[in-house]
Design a protein around this motif. Sequence first.
Motif, short mmCIF file in Angstrom:
data_model
loop_
_atom_site.label_atom_id
_atom_site.label_comp_id
_atom_site.label_asym_id
_atom_site.label_seq_id
_atom_site.Cartn_x
_atom_site.Cartn_y
_atom_site.Cartn_z
N LEU A 1 0.80 -1.22 0.00
CA LEU A 1 0.00 0.00 0.00
C LEU A 1 0.84 1.27 0.00
O LEU A 1 0.31 2.36 -0.22
CB LEU A 1 -0.95 -0.01 1.21
CG LEU A 1 -2.11 -1.00 1.10
CD1 LEU A 1 -2.87 -1.08 2.41
CD2 LEU A 1 -3.04 -0.62 -0.05
N GLU A 2 2.14 1.12 0.26
CA GLU A 2 3.04 2.27 0.17
C GLU A 2 3.44 2.58 -1.27
O GLU A 2 4.00 3.64 -1.55
CB GLU A 2 4.28 2.03 1.02
CG GLU A 2 3.98 1.94 2.51
CD GLU A 2 5.24 1.68 3.33
OE1 GLU A 2 6.35 1.75 2.74
OE2 GLU A 2 5.13 1.42 4.53
N HIS A 3 3.15 1.66 -2.19
CA HIS A 3 3.49 1.88 -3.61
C HIS A 3 2.53 2.92 -4.18
O HIS A 3 1.31 2.84 -4.00
CB HIS A 3 3.39 0.57 -4.38
CG HIS A 3 4.01 0.62 -5.74
ND1 HIS A 3 3.43 1.28 -6.80
CD2 HIS A 3 5.18 0.10 -6.21
CE1 HIS A 3 4.20 1.16 -7.87
NE2 HIS A 3 5.28 0.44 -7.53
N GLU A 4 3.08 3.87 -4.91
CA GLU A 4 2.30 5.00 -5.37
C GLU A 4 1.20 4.64 -6.36
O GLU A 4 0.23 5.40 -6.52
CB GLU A 4 3.22 6.05 -6.01
CG GLU A 4 4.01 5.52 -7.21
CD GLU A 4 4.94 6.56 -7.79
OE1 GLU A 4 5.02 7.67 -7.22
OE2 GLU A 4 5.58 6.27 -8.83
N LEU A 5 1.29 3.50 -7.00
CA LEU A 5 0.30 3.13 -8.00
C LEU A 5 -0.82 2.23 -7.45
O LEU A 5 -1.80 1.97 -8.14
CB LEU A 5 0.96 2.41 -9.19
CG LEU A 5 2.05 3.20 -9.94
CD1 LEU A 5 2.58 2.37 -11.10
CD2 LEU A 5 1.52 4.54 -10.43
N ILE A 6 -0.65 1.78 -6.21
CA ILE A 6 -1.60 0.82 -5.64
C ILE A 6 -2.63 1.54 -4.77
O ILE A 6 -2.28 2.26 -3.82
CB ILE A 6 -0.86 -0.26 -4.84
CG1 ILE A 6 0.02 -1.10 -5.78
CG2 ILE A 6 -1.85 -1.16 -4.10
CD1 ILE A 6 0.86 -2.14 -5.08
N LYS A 7 -3.89 1.29 -5.08
CA LYS A 7 -4.99 1.89 -4.32
C LYS A 7 -5.44 0.98 -3.18
O LYS A 7 -5.63 1.42 -2.05
CB LYS A 7 -6.17 2.17 -5.27
CG LYS A 7 -7.38 2.79 -4.60
CD LYS A 7 -8.50 3.01 -5.62
CE LYS A 7 -9.73 3.62 -4.98
NZ LYS A 7 -10.82 3.80 -5.96
N GLU A 8 -5.65 -0.28 -3.49
CA GLU A 8 -6.05 -1.28 -2.50
C GLU A 8 -5.37 -2.60 -2.81
O GLU A 8 -4.97 -2.83 -3.96
CB GLU A 8 -7.57 -1.52 -2.54
CG GLU A 8 -8.42 -0.46 -1.91
CD GLU A 8 -9.87 -0.90 -1.89
OE1 GLU A 8 -10.41 -1.10 -0.77
OE2 GLU A 8 -10.47 -1.08 -2.96
N CYS A 9 -5.29 -3.46 -1.81
CA CYS A 9 -4.75 -4.80 -2.07
C CYS A 9 -5.18 -5.76 -0.97
O CYS A 9 -5.52 -5.34 0.14
CB CYS A 9 -3.22 -4.78 -2.19
SG CYS A 9 -2.37 -4.45 -0.65
N ALA A 10 -5.15 -7.02 -1.30
CA ALA A 10 -5.39 -8.08 -0.32
C ALA A 10 -4.42 -9.21 -0.63
O ALA A 10 -4.19 -9.54 -1.80
CB ALA A 10 -6.83 -8.57 -0.39
N VAL A 11 -3.85 -9.80 0.40
CA VAL A 11 -2.84 -10.84 0.24
C VAL A 11 -3.31 -12.12 0.91
O VAL A 11 -3.81 -12.10 2.04
CB VAL A 11 -1.49 -10.38 0.83
CG1 VAL A 11 -0.49 -11.52 0.85
CG2 VAL A 11 -0.94 -9.20 0.04
#
Length: 529
Positions: A448-458
């Motif tokens: 989530l610290e990546h500038e292109l990522i809005k949301e994520c689930a792992v």
Amino acid sequence: MMIADRFAYDGLPEANRLAHNPFVEFRRFKGNCTTLFLEKNIETGCGDNIALISENHSFTYFQLLELVNQAAHELTNIYGIQSGNRVLLRGYNSAAFAVYWLAIARIGAIAVATMPLLRKKELEVIAEMAAVSLMICEDELASELDSFSKNENTKLLLFNRSDFNVTLKKYNFSTNFQPFIASEELLALIGFTSGTTGKPKMTAHYHSDVAAICEGFPKYSLKPKRGEIFAGSPPLGFTFGLGGLLLFPLYYGATSLLIPKPAPEVLLQAIEEQGVTTCFTAPTAWRVMCEKAADYNIDTLKYCVSAGEALSAKVAKDWEEVTGIPILDGIGATEMLHIFIGSSHEKRKIGFTGVPIPGYEATLFDDFGNEIQEINKAGRLAVRGITGCKYLFNTEKQDAYVQNGWNFTGDIYQKDADGFFQFVARGDDMIISSGYNIAAIEVEQVLLEHELIKECAVVGKPDENRGMLVAAYVVLHESVSGNDELKIQIQNWFKEHAAPYKYPRHIEFVATLPKTETGKIQRFKLRTS
């Protein structure tokens, strides 16, 4: 003697929050555990036997005792370390790492051993939580420590693993050092374990716990003898490696062969060249080694131990068919210090982890807290015995892990009619890949610290080679398009910001994540997609 720094002692859970130990007849060691690894062997005639081998250097038990004592003088006289202080260790498996670990314990301080792949941000969290007084780091791994050099409260000791013993001798310290013995149970180490909340947890273990695990799994499964040589791949910063590669061989007067970067081929070569008798590694490495074993002479190998993740029946069968040597599976936990359910040559079943080793008992509970009596019915694994969970400064997690006197490991198991336990699944969002514990939420927080990522689930995805893969489902910002090139870019970026073994090997770009009405991500849907 009184303990000078009581920080960790003040964070221990109250007695009523500890698991029950039904084995009251098991003798609890009272004293400094380093005497079991050093003085005991010298007193019983092992002084001239080889204790450690590391990068073409070998050290007898006499020499190891002298080095540990000199290192203890270095830590106390130069760096001011006292009993109870936390000392963070960072380095590859080596004689230097082993000597400093033993020296920390010898002076009554508390070792906080870390794995070499950890990055700056992860190390900062560990150092802050444990309030470390000193960071001992191999010079090859010093690049992540800029912040420590600016912290007035944390001193830094850099060592070169190839000539640390020469450096110690230059100080001309005495080779005698009286081991610290307290009037109460003495803490030896703090192990950090990944948590599903994203913040690691500190679990503490006494010198008596260290002695207890040496009387447990190795005595039951390995029956170590003098002259045998132990080797393997788990880092000494991982309690699986600490026990299997250092504590167990030294406790029994055997030899510890420490390999800084033990890739499977390197390990096979070491078995051939050094005559290794006992090898510890994870299922992933056993699979790779199986494919290459025919190219090496490994006739000296007698005991093969697997832990860190479930050992597949296929890997176990393939290895035994190729080598004629069984793999002894086992399950342990940082909270329990080492293996509590395992196999032996005399009692094993392929596809099963094993049975509770002497000093432990295990059972299964359903989701309502009822003990499961049925055969082959899955339930929550609970264990109790000669070691147990002691989270520091975390009553909430302690009460979740220890319930009604049992340690609940977070694993789902089933038990057959013969009492053998078989792994079914993890009961939380912990991903075990190639023997590493990876908390899904930790990976999410980095992504989530990546500038292109809005949301994520792992989530963890089953994988034949690694046990599980870290799989990330990523929602990009509206103006960004996902492609294979971006996946690689994100993976490379991740490795620069966190331990590489945690990076998502599978990335899937999605428009939305499945959620409940309250906005909670439904990870179970991703696991089955």
